[in-house]
Write a protein that holds these residues in place. Structure first.
Motif, short mmCIF file in Angstrom:
data_model
loop_
_atom_site.label_atom_id
_atom_site.label_comp_id
_atom_site.label_asym_id
_atom_site.label_seq_id
_atom_site.Cartn_x
_atom_site.Cartn_y
_atom_site.Cartn_z
N TYR A 199 0.78 -1.23 0.00
CA TYR A 199 0.00 0.00 0.00
C TYR A 199 0.82 1.29 0.00
O TYR A 199 0.24 2.37 -0.10
N VAL A 200 2.14 1.19 0.12
CA VAL A 200 2.98 2.40 0.16
C VAL A 200 4.05 2.39 -0.92
O VAL A 200 4.18 3.35 -1.69
N MET A 201 4.80 1.31 -0.99
CA MET A 201 5.95 1.28 -1.89
C MET A 201 5.59 1.39 -3.37
O MET A 201 6.37 1.98 -4.13
N PRO A 202 4.46 0.86 -3.85
CA PRO A 202 4.15 1.07 -5.28
C PRO A 202 4.09 2.55 -5.66
O PRO A 202 4.62 2.96 -6.71
N GLU A 203 3.50 3.38 -4.80
CA GLU A 203 3.46 4.82 -5.08
C GLU A 203 4.86 5.43 -4.99
O GLU A 203 5.24 6.26 -5.81
N VAL A 204 5.63 5.00 -3.98
CA VAL A 204 6.99 5.50 -3.82
C VAL A 204 7.85 5.13 -5.03
O VAL A 204 8.60 5.96 -5.57
N LEU A 205 7.73 3.88 -5.47
CA LEU A 205 8.54 3.43 -6.61
C LEU A 205 8.07 4.09 -7.91
O LEU A 205 8.88 4.29 -8.83
N GLY A 206 6.79 4.42 -8.00
CA GLY A 206 6.31 5.15 -9.16
C GLY A 206 6.96 6.52 -9.25
O GLY A 206 7.38 6.96 -10.33
N HIS A 207 7.09 7.19 -8.11
CA HIS A 207 7.77 8.48 -8.07
C HIS A 207 9.25 8.31 -8.42
O HIS A 207 9.82 9.10 -9.19
N LEU A 208 9.86 7.27 -7.89
CA LEU A 208 11.27 7.01 -8.15
C LEU A 208 11.51 6.71 -9.63
O LEU A 208 12.52 7.12 -10.21
N ARG A 209 10.56 6.02 -10.24
CA ARG A 209 10.69 5.69 -11.66
C ARG A 209 10.76 6.94 -12.52
O ARG A 209 11.48 7.00 -13.52
N ARG A 210 10.04 7.98 -12.11
CA ARG A 210 10.04 9.23 -12.88
C ARG A 210 11.35 9.98 -12.72
O ARG A 210 11.78 10.71 -13.62
N THR A 211 12.00 9.84 -11.57
CA THR A 211 13.24 10.58 -11.31
C THR A 211 14.49 9.78 -11.64
O THR A 211 15.55 10.35 -11.87
N ALA A 212 14.40 8.45 -11.64
CA ALA A 212 15.55 7.59 -11.96
C ALA A 212 15.07 6.45 -12.85
O ALA A 212 14.97 5.30 -12.43
N PRO A 213 14.77 6.72 -14.09
CA PRO A 213 14.15 5.73 -14.97
C PRO A 213 15.02 4.52 -15.28
O PRO A 213 14.50 3.48 -15.70
N ASP A 214 16.33 4.63 -15.10
CA ASP A 214 17.21 3.52 -15.44
C ASP A 214 17.51 2.62 -14.24
O ASP A 214 18.29 1.67 -14.36
N LEU A 215 16.90 2.92 -13.10
CA LEU A 215 17.12 2.12 -11.91
C LEU A 215 16.05 1.03 -11.81
O LEU A 215 14.86 1.31 -11.98
N ARG A 216 16.46 -0.20 -11.56
CA ARG A 216 15.51 -1.31 -11.40
C ARG A 216 15.53 -1.75 -9.95
O ARG A 216 16.58 -2.08 -9.40
N VAL A 217 14.36 -1.76 -9.31
CA VAL A 217 14.24 -2.09 -7.90
C VAL A 217 13.65 -3.48 -7.74
O VAL A 217 12.63 -3.81 -8.34
N GLU A 218 14.32 -4.30 -6.93
CA GLU A 218 13.74 -5.58 -6.50
C GLU A 218 13.20 -5.38 -5.10
O GLU A 218 13.95 -5.08 -4.17
N LEU A 219 11.89 -5.52 -4.93
CA LEU A 219 11.24 -5.27 -3.65
C LEU A 219 11.05 -6.60 -2.92
O LEU A 219 10.39 -7.51 -3.42
N LEU A 220 11.64 -6.70 -1.74
CA LEU A 220 11.58 -7.92 -0.93
C LEU A 220 10.62 -7.70 0.23
O LEU A 220 10.83 -6.82 1.06
N CYS A 221 9.56 -8.50 0.28
CA CYS A 221 8.51 -8.33 1.28
C CYS A 221 8.75 -9.25 2.46
O CYS A 221 8.78 -10.48 2.31
N SER A 222 8.93 -8.68 3.65
CA SER A 222 9.15 -9.49 4.84
C SER A 222 8.86 -8.66 6.08
O SER A 222 9.26 -7.50 6.17
N ASN A 223 8.17 -9.26 7.05
CA ASN A 223 7.94 -8.61 8.34
C ASN A 223 9.01 -9.00 9.36
O ASN A 223 8.94 -8.57 10.51
#
Length: 295
Positions: free
Chosen positions: A112-136
């Motif tokens: 519920y948070v990181m998709p929006e954050v990564l969307g913003h990051l994609r606009r500012t750093a389009p060549d960066l690829r993020v692997e998101l690891l989900c863990s509590n």
């Protein structure tokens, strides 16, 4: 076999030794290392043969290290930390900003948070690829091989360095129109958080009719009318099926950290990415704090 050759041949075996010692079983070590049971047994046997000692005693509770050999495990842990430190520094220096970065966060944030954050990051750093690891699970960047962690916690472990761009508010929620007798509890990693301690101190255990180790799961259970649940405030406020239950939960909020290992803190690529993530979270701070102004 000389001591020098034994150590050279057994260098990689040390991580198997440490995994068995920390997990207390061969099966637990195999799961942690992503290998099969036989591989762990073979590597432990190879280490013990080369070192000419029996490091483990198999008892009813699993694999134990005799007290007089405990210093070997302590030294092995130091070796692992040193190897991980070198790996992080080399990776951080050589990897370009346009490369891949691993970011770990909780299930609530990943959904519920990181998709929006990564969307913003994609606009500012389009060549960066993020692997998101989900863990509590407890923060351990070395074990997950993540470079940056984004998660709420009262304080960071000593080996991490980070910034706190926002806070995560908490409140109690129940289904709209539901009665407030029954409660839902927290287990697993979230069961050790501050809201869980408030629940244990203020709610009769007999009123806990179910538990879960995930805030999104607790939200669905509460929305289904099973009971009142403590949730991140935005998670409940944004769900029309839920209403605030009225109880004042403590702590009402916790810091949200954007962190990396201290030895990566000054690496330009990591520092720049942390700033970008922090800026995006800071812009979301009112939402994360809670729509009704949780303090």
């Amino acid at each position: 076999m000389t001591e020098r050759k034994a150590m050279r041949d057994n260098w990689d075996d040390l991580r198997y030794v440490l995994a068995v010692a920390e997990e207390g079983s061969v099966s637990g070590a195999a799961r942690r290392l992503g290998v099969n049971h036989a591989t762990v047994l073979r590597r432990i046997a190879a280490f013990e043969a080369a070192a000419e000692l029996s490091l483990f005693e198999k008892g009813p509770q699993g694999y134990d290290v005799p007290p007089d050999l405990g210093r070997i495990i302590a030294a092995t842990r130091e070796v692992e930390e040193a190897v991980q430190s070198v790996r992080r520094m080399v990776q951080g220096v050589r990897a370009p900003l346009s490369g891949e970065v691993r970011v770990t966060s909780t299930d609530t944030f990943c959904l519920y948070v990181m998709p929006e954050v990564l969307g913003h990051l994609r606009r500012t750093a389009p060549d960066l690829r993020v692997e998101l690891l989900c863990s509590n699970a407890h923060l351990d960047l070395a074990r997950t091989h993540a470079e940056i962690a984004v998660r709420p916690t009262p304080r960071l472990p000593d080996d991490l360095s980070g910034d706190c761009p926002a806070r995560l508010g908490f409140a109690a929620f129940r289904a709209v129109g539901a009665e407030g007798r029954d409660w839902l509890g927290m287990s697993g990693p979230i069961g050790r958080a501050g809201p869980a301690r408030w629940l244990a101190a203020h709610v009769d255990p007999a009123r806990l009719i179910a538990v879960a180790d995930s805030f999104p799961v607790l939200r669905e259970m509460a929305a289904g009318g099973l009971g009142t649940a403590i949730l991140p405030a935005f998670l409940g406020d944004e769900d029309p099926r839920l209403e605030r239950a009225g109880e004042e939960v403590e702590p009402a909020s916790v810091p949200i950290w954007v962190a990396s290992h201290a030895d990566l803190a000054t690496v330009p690529r990591i520092a720049e990415l942390r700033r970008a993530l922090s800026d995006a979270l800071a812009a979301m701070a009112p939402r994360l704090q809670g729509a009704q102004g949780v303090t």
